[in-house]
Design an enzyme around this catalytic site. Sequence first.
Site, PDB file in Angstrom:
ATOM      1  N   GLY A  10      32.067  40.751  39.445  1.00 13.50           N
ATOM      2  CA  GLY A  10      31.540  39.930  40.569  1.00 13.50           C
ATOM      3  C   GLY A  10      30.986  40.529  41.863  1.00 13.50           C
ATOM      4  O   GLY A  10      30.686  41.784  41.847  1.00 13.50           O
ATOM      5  N   PHE A  11      30.935  40.062  42.964  1.00 11.76           N
ATOM      6  CA  PHE A  11      30.115  40.386  44.078  1.00 11.76           C
ATOM      7  C   PHE A  11      31.045  41.546  44.677  1.00 11.76           C
ATOM      8  O   PHE A  11      30.780  42.845  44.606  1.00 11.76           O
ATOM      9  CB  PHE A  11      30.155  39.506  45.060  1.00 11.76           C
ATOM     10  N   ASP A  31      36.231  40.673  33.055  1.00 15.99           N
ATOM     11  CA  ASP A  31      35.599  39.772  33.853  1.00 15.99           C
ATOM     12  C   ASP A  31      35.059  38.714  32.669  1.00 15.99           C
ATOM     13  O   ASP A  31      34.727  39.292  31.623  1.00 15.99           O
ATOM     14  CB  ASP A  31      34.256  40.213  34.705  1.00 15.99           C
ATOM     15  N   LEU A  76      40.811  40.663  41.443  1.00 16.66           N
ATOM     16  CA  LEU A  76      39.927  40.095  42.206  1.00 16.66           C
ATOM     17  C   LEU A  76      39.486  38.771  41.526  1.00 16.66           C
ATOM     18  O   LEU A  76      38.773  37.803  41.879  1.00 16.66           O
ATOM     19  CB  LEU A  76      38.770  40.867  42.654  1.00 16.66           C
ATOM     20  N   ALA A 117      43.826  39.943  45.560  1.00 16.49           N
ATOM     21  CA  ALA A 117      43.183  39.585  46.584  1.00 16.49           C
ATOM     22  C   ALA A 117      43.407  38.140  46.980  1.00 16.49           C
ATOM     23  O   ALA A 117      43.487  36.928  46.167  1.00 16.49           O
ATOM     24  CB  ALA A 117      41.445  39.517  45.981  1.00 16.49           C
ATOM     25  N   TYR A 149      42.037  25.734  46.795  1.00 13.26           N
ATOM     26  CA  TYR A 149      41.683  27.049  46.717  1.00 13.26           C
ATOM     27  C   TYR A 149      42.747  27.824  47.546  1.00 13.26           C
ATOM     28  O   TYR A 149      43.382  28.539  47.122  1.00 13.26           O
ATOM     29  CB  TYR A 149      40.327  27.225  47.218  1.00 13.26           C
ATOM     30  N   LYS A 153      45.735  30.238  46.333  1.00  6.12           N
ATOM     31  CA  LYS A 153      45.960  31.724  46.844  1.00  6.12           C
ATOM     32  C   LYS A 153      46.839  31.996  47.546  1.00  6.12           C
ATOM     33  O   LYS A 153      47.751  32.873  47.509  1.00  6.12           O
ATOM     34  CB  LYS A 153      44.695  31.948  47.644  1.00  6.12           C
TER      35      LYS A 153
END
Length: 324
Positions: A10-11, A31, A76, A117, A149, A153
Amino acid sequence: MQVLITGGAGFIGSHLAEWLLGTGDRVTVLDDLSTGSMGNIAHLVGRPNFSYRIGSVTDVPLVAELVDGCDVAVHLAAAVGVQLIIEQPTATIETNVRGTEVVLAAAARKRKLCVIASTSEVYGKASKVPFSEDDDVSLGPTTHSRWAYACSKALDEWLALAYAREKKLPVIVVRLFNTVGPRQIGRYGMVLPRFADQAIAGEPITVFGSGEQARCFCHVRDSVEAIVRLMRTADAVGEVVNVGNNHEITINGLADRVRQIAGSQSKIVRVPYDVAYAKGFEDMERRVPDLAKLARLTGFHPAVQLDRTIEDVLADRRRALSAQ
Ligand code: NAD
């Protein structure tokens, strides 16, 4: 050190992988390529200290094997982005809660350091400026999937801290504020790459809501350095730490800067939240991190200025769009 990065294609994960390889660590990426891509790690494939596996963090035997082989797991992998969360609430909750549980359980068996994360979204609707790690959280109703979300988290954080207390698992919870930079894509609602694409194409830059809501944008290079420093700081174990930049700008201001730096003639237009997202969508006016704890633990202060970040994003989006 052998580091497992879930969501490493990912980013943020791909930048973290690059950074760690540069400091002599060995990296394995896990991933499922749901929002990440092989393109993000193509330049790392073939390097001697790099390996990757395509699969899910909810795959218990696979995660157990990879966690066993690492010294540190940086988790992540998640369903990320407001748009994605509104479109796929079930997948968000399952990936974010179940995935973290699988990683923590695997790490707990051998007491491997686990970096989890999290996100500034967990502060929810609270209006305090800046947000400190011990502040109350204030989430919206369960009937608005946007909050799934933040809630998933927050549950990840509870779970990580519970593993730390009960099973003596070394964990660090990293609460990331808006992180931006090359390789981030606008498809899932990320504001800066979306503005960059619109400015480059000369299309209207679409600001959601009044545009007077403000955010702080941290270059991914700074975020990654902060994560790596925390990972190597014994006193960070068992802690929740904000990571971000505390320079604030309104979304209208951001649209202006992007248009100016891109040298674009794009108009800036406002789109009501109901049209952009869903009926009843709620957004926060401001979200500023208190970075005192990060500085105290690591001595780190974010260094990249916003204009430089915008230039990097524009250059990256121009490259990506011309390669299509
Ligand atoms: P991203 O979408 O680029 O990265 C997430 C990665 O996880 C992707 O590569 C995706 O393919 C992978 N993934 C998703 N579900 C998976 C699964 N079940 N199994 C394996 N891999 C899976 O987003 P990002 O911005 O790099 O986010 C990384 C982490 O940082 C996430 O946990 C996110 O919640 C957190 N975060 C990001 C920001 C931000 O501004 N970018 C802000 C706060 C928190």
